[in-house]
Design a protein around this motif. Sequence first.
Motif, PDB file in Angstrom:
ATOM      1  N   LEU A 250       0.822  -1.202   0.000  1.00  0.00           N
ATOM      2  CA  LEU A 250       0.000   0.000   0.000  1.00  0.00           C
ATOM      3  C   LEU A 250       0.866   1.265   0.000  1.00  0.00           C
ATOM      4  O   LEU A 250       0.504   2.267  -0.631  1.00  0.00           O
ATOM      5  N   ALA A 251       2.009   1.213   0.672  1.00  0.00           N
ATOM      6  CA  ALA A 251       2.888   2.387   0.761  1.00  0.00           C
ATOM      7  C   ALA A 251       3.474   2.771  -0.594  1.00  0.00           C
ATOM      8  O   ALA A 251       3.835   3.930  -0.824  1.00  0.00           O
ATOM      9  N   GLN A 264      -3.263  11.397  -5.511  1.00  0.00           N
ATOM     10  CA  GLN A 264      -3.873  11.902  -4.280  1.00  0.00           C
ATOM     11  C   GLN A 264      -4.816  10.871  -3.667  1.00  0.00           C
ATOM     12  O   GLN A 264      -4.871  10.719  -2.444  1.00  0.00           O
ATOM     13  N   VAL A 265      -5.533  10.144  -4.510  1.00  0.00           N
ATOM     14  CA  VAL A 265      -6.434   9.097  -4.021  1.00  0.00           C
ATOM     15  C   VAL A 265      -5.631   8.043  -3.266  1.00  0.00           C
ATOM     16  O   VAL A 265      -5.998   7.632  -2.158  1.00  0.00           O
ATOM     17  N   ALA A 266      -4.518   7.613  -3.880  1.00  0.00           N
ATOM     18  CA  ALA A 266      -3.671   6.590  -3.259  1.00  0.00           C
ATOM     19  C   ALA A 266      -3.088   7.075  -1.936  1.00  0.00           C
ATOM     20  O   ALA A 266      -3.006   6.310  -0.958  1.00  0.00           O
ATOM     21  N   GLU A 267      -2.689   8.342  -1.898  1.00  0.00           N
ATOM     22  CA  GLU A 267      -2.129   8.897  -0.659  1.00  0.00           C
ATOM     23  C   GLU A 267      -3.177   8.919   0.450  1.00  0.00           C
ATOM     24  O   GLU A 267      -2.871   8.618   1.613  1.00  0.00           O
ATOM     25  N   GLU A 268      -4.394   9.270   0.101  1.00  0.00           N
ATOM     26  CA  GLU A 268      -5.460   9.307   1.103  1.00  0.00           C
ATOM     27  C   GLU A 268      -5.808   7.901   1.595  1.00  0.00           C
ATOM     28  O   GLU A 268      -6.075   7.706   2.783  1.00  0.00           O
ATOM     29  N   ILE A 269      -5.825   6.933   0.688  1.00  0.00           N
ATOM     30  CA  ILE A 269      -6.095   5.547   1.086  1.00  0.00           C
ATOM     31  C   ILE A 269      -5.029   5.070   2.065  1.00  0.00           C
ATOM     32  O   ILE A 269      -5.334   4.489   3.115  1.00  0.00           O
ATOM     33  N   LEU A 270      -3.767   5.339   1.733  1.00  0.00           N
ATOM     34  CA  LEU A 270      -2.654   4.928   2.597  1.00  0.00           C
ATOM     35  C   LEU A 270      -2.758   5.588   3.969  1.00  0.00           C
ATOM     36  O   LEU A 270      -2.666   4.912   4.999  1.00  0.00           O
ATOM     37  N   SER A 271      -2.964   6.898   3.983  1.00  0.00           N
ATOM     38  CA  SER A 271      -3.029   7.632   5.242  1.00  0.00           C
ATOM     39  C   SER A 271      -4.195   7.156   6.105  1.00  0.00           C
ATOM     40  O   SER A 271      -4.035   6.934   7.317  1.00  0.00           O
ATOM     41  N   SER A 272      -5.349   6.987   5.474  1.00  0.00           N
ATOM     42  CA  SER A 272      -6.536   6.579   6.229  1.00  0.00           C
ATOM     43  C   SER A 272      -6.381   5.169   6.790  1.00  0.00           C
ATOM     44  O   SER A 272      -6.723   4.916   7.949  1.00  0.00           O
ATOM     45  N   TYR A 273      -5.845   4.260   5.986  1.00  0.00           N
ATOM     46  CA  TYR A 273      -5.724   2.878   6.474  1.00  0.00           C
ATOM     47  C   TYR A 273      -4.672   2.760   7.568  1.00  0.00           C
ATOM     48  O   TYR A 273      -4.850   2.012   8.538  1.00  0.00           O
ATOM     49  N   GLU A 274      -3.587   3.513   7.429  1.00  0.00           N
ATOM     50  CA  GLU A 274      -2.568   3.496   8.488  1.00  0.00           C
ATOM     51  C   GLU A 274      -3.130   4.017   9.800  1.00  0.00           C
ATOM     52  O   GLU A 274      -2.757   3.563  10.877  1.00  0.00           O
ATOM     53  N   LYS A 275      -4.051   4.978   9.699  1.00  0.00           N
ATOM     54  CA  LYS A 275      -4.637   5.581  10.888  1.00  0.00           C
ATOM     55  C   LYS A 275      -5.704   4.688  11.518  1.00  0.00           C
ATOM     56  O   LYS A 275      -5.799   4.573  12.738  1.00  0.00           O
ATOM     57  N   THR A 276      -6.533   4.040  10.665  1.00  0.00           N
ATOM     58  CA  THR A 276      -7.701   3.312  11.183  1.00  0.00           C
ATOM     59  C   THR A 276      -7.594   1.795  11.087  1.00  0.00           C
ATOM     60  O   THR A 276      -8.295   1.086  11.804  1.00  0.00           O
ATOM     61  N   THR A 277      -6.723   1.287  10.197  1.00  0.00           N
ATOM     62  CA  THR A 277      -6.653  -0.145   9.840  1.00  0.00           C
ATOM     63  C   THR A 277      -8.040  -0.712   9.531  1.00  0.00           C
ATOM     64  O   THR A 277      -8.314  -1.884   9.765  1.00  0.00           O
ATOM     65  N   ASN A 278      -8.903   0.147   9.004  1.00  0.00           N
ATOM     66  CA  ASN A 278     -10.275  -0.239   8.657  1.00  0.00           C
ATOM     67  C   ASN A 278     -10.414  -0.257   7.142  1.00  0.00           C
ATOM     68  O   ASN A 278     -10.297   0.783   6.492  1.00  0.00           O
ATOM     69  N   ILE A 279     -10.681  -1.428   6.581  1.00  0.00           N
ATOM     70  CA  ILE A 279     -10.752  -1.564   5.132  1.00  0.00           C
ATOM     71  C   ILE A 279     -11.906  -0.775   4.526  1.00  0.00           C
ATOM     72  O   ILE A 279     -11.869  -0.392   3.360  1.00  0.00           O
ATOM     73  N   ILE A 286     -12.693   6.329  -2.093  1.00  0.00           N
ATOM     74  CA  ILE A 286     -12.987   6.131  -3.516  1.00  0.00           C
ATOM     75  C   ILE A 286     -14.280   6.836  -3.891  1.00  0.00           C
ATOM     76  O   ILE A 286     -14.371   7.510  -4.928  1.00  0.00           O
ATOM     77  N   ASP A 287     -15.296   6.712  -3.055  1.00  0.00           N
ATOM     78  CA  ASP A 287     -16.591   7.342  -3.338  1.00  0.00           C
ATOM     79  C   ASP A 287     -16.464   8.862  -3.417  1.00  0.00           C
ATOM     80  O   ASP A 287     -17.077   9.501  -4.280  1.00  0.00           O
ATOM     81  N   LYS A 288     -15.690   9.454  -2.521  1.00  0.00           N
ATOM     82  CA  LYS A 288     -15.530  10.910  -2.526  1.00  0.00           C
ATOM     83  C   LYS A 288     -14.888  11.388  -3.825  1.00  0.00           C
ATOM     84  O   LYS A 288     -15.332  12.377  -4.428  1.00  0.00           O
ATOM     85  N   HIS A 289     -13.853  10.702  -4.256  1.00  0.00           N
ATOM     86  CA  HIS A 289     -13.173  11.110  -5.489  1.00  0.00           C
ATOM     87  C   HIS A 289     -14.019  10.789  -6.721  1.00  0.00           C
ATOM     88  O   HIS A 289     -13.982  11.545  -7.704  1.00  0.00           O
ATOM     89  N   LYS A 290     -14.760   9.732  -6.650  1.00  0.00           N
ATOM     90  CA  LYS A 290     -15.665   9.401  -7.755  1.00  0.00           C
ATOM     91  C   LYS A 290     -16.687  10.517  -7.942  1.00  0.00           C
ATOM     92  O   LYS A 290     -16.928  10.985  -9.063  1.00  0.00           O
ATOM     93  N   PHE A 291     -17.268  10.960  -6.837  1.00  0.00           N
ATOM     94  CA  PHE A 291     -18.262  12.027  -6.903  1.00  0.00           C
ATOM     95  C   PHE A 291     -17.639  13.318  -7.434  1.00  0.00           C
ATOM     96  O   PHE A 291     -18.214  14.001  -8.293  1.00  0.00           O
ATOM     97  N   ARG A 292     -16.449  13.646  -6.960  1.00  0.00           N
ATOM     98  CA  ARG A 292     -15.780  14.880  -7.393  1.00  0.00           C
ATOM     99  C   ARG A 292     -15.499  14.868  -8.896  1.00  0.00           C
ATOM    100  O   ARG A 292     -15.807  15.838  -9.615  1.00  0.00           O
ATOM    101  N   LEU A 293     -14.938  13.772  -9.391  1.00  0.00           N
ATOM    102  CA  LEU A 293     -14.584  13.686 -10.810  1.00  0.00           C
ATOM    103  C   LEU A 293     -15.815  13.670 -11.702  1.00  0.00           C
ATOM    104  O   LEU A 293     -15.848  14.308 -12.760  1.00  0.00           O
ATOM    105  N   LEU A 294     -16.842  12.949 -11.280  1.00  0.00           N
ATOM    106  CA  LEU A 294     -18.064  12.889 -12.079  1.00  0.00           C
ATOM    107  C   LEU A 294     -18.763  14.244 -12.095  1.00  0.00           C
ATOM    108  O   LEU A 294     -19.333  14.645 -13.120  1.00  0.00           O
TER     109      LEU A 294
END
Length: 344
Positions: A250-251, A264-279, A286-294
């Motif tokens: 993931l790193a 940026q998506v990958a960086e946020e995934i890494l940061s969030s999972y390291e903080k929460t260890t919640n899949i 992903i949903d947030k970036h999907k909404f933004r791009l669409l």
Amino acid sequence: MSTAKYAFISAYLKGEEPKVVNSDHIDGMLKASAIQDALEIIRETDIGSYFEGLTIKTFNDLDEYLWEYFVQCVNYVESFKFSPGDVLKVSRSYMVKYDVLNIKAALQSISTGKKGRMIPAGIIRNNGLLDELCAAVNVSDVIELLIKCKLGGYVPALKEYEVDGGVKSKLLVEARLDGEYYKSMLNMARGIKDGSVFSKALGLIIDLTNLQIASRAIIEGIGLDAAECIIPGGYMIADKTIRDILSSNLADMPHRLENTQYRQVAEEILSSYEKTTNITSVEGIIDKHKFRLLKEILSPRTLSPLVMAWYLILKEFEIRNLRMVLKAIADGMPLEEIKDYLVL
């Protein structure tokens, strides 16, 4: 006549956007201590007025009303006689995603023996066969039902499915089902006005879905074994890039995507999972970036069938946010805990 039809549907759907629950409403709802208090905050919105006078005893009642509202909105737009045919093509093709979600739920029920809730939307629901899908006891039952509903394109994916509870098997069948859905959507897009723009939007969704699959596979220790689960048809991420991501950790993912808009998506995934260890945090990002791009691609379009695509996406995320907030209130969960998962 065609321009007049697009002007009509654009004016109606754009006129509906200010009536959607927005971030200010959500901020107010996050301070509510009871469901009725939360619903009072959105009383002036379209969905808020829909809830007035309804009897709500449990969250399941509320959930049913939310989906009923969504389907009513879609059916109402589809009922317009003075509407371009391409708008109906977009709507009817798009709504098959709920059939795909219900097929996945049925397979999960078959493998675990626990009946899950179906989403009351899609072709299977319109054919009155959702209860039958829910009651399916094996994959053959599901296949038979799909053939009845003229959804035979999804049958090959089910024939590959092994009900063994394995993570790879579950990922594989879900990816096959998603792949068939997006292939169908891309084929539809080629035949409509502004289809190239819609194809780009679909390609971005596929890219982000593949990133979600890859992130989930890395976290769950599957790695390259998940390569066959990748959905074809993406916009920017090549198969080789996805394989490189799957073979790393993931790193390393932000580095693998450094020349794309997904770093940026990958960086946020890494940061969030390291903080929460919640899949589940992966899906939220992903949903947030999907909404933004669409939103960037589809929201500015007018006089186009893409106004319907954006309307469907906007209403979906409205339902998603409301379900999350109202479920947290019903369960007595601290509302601050869900704030990061909302898409606004």
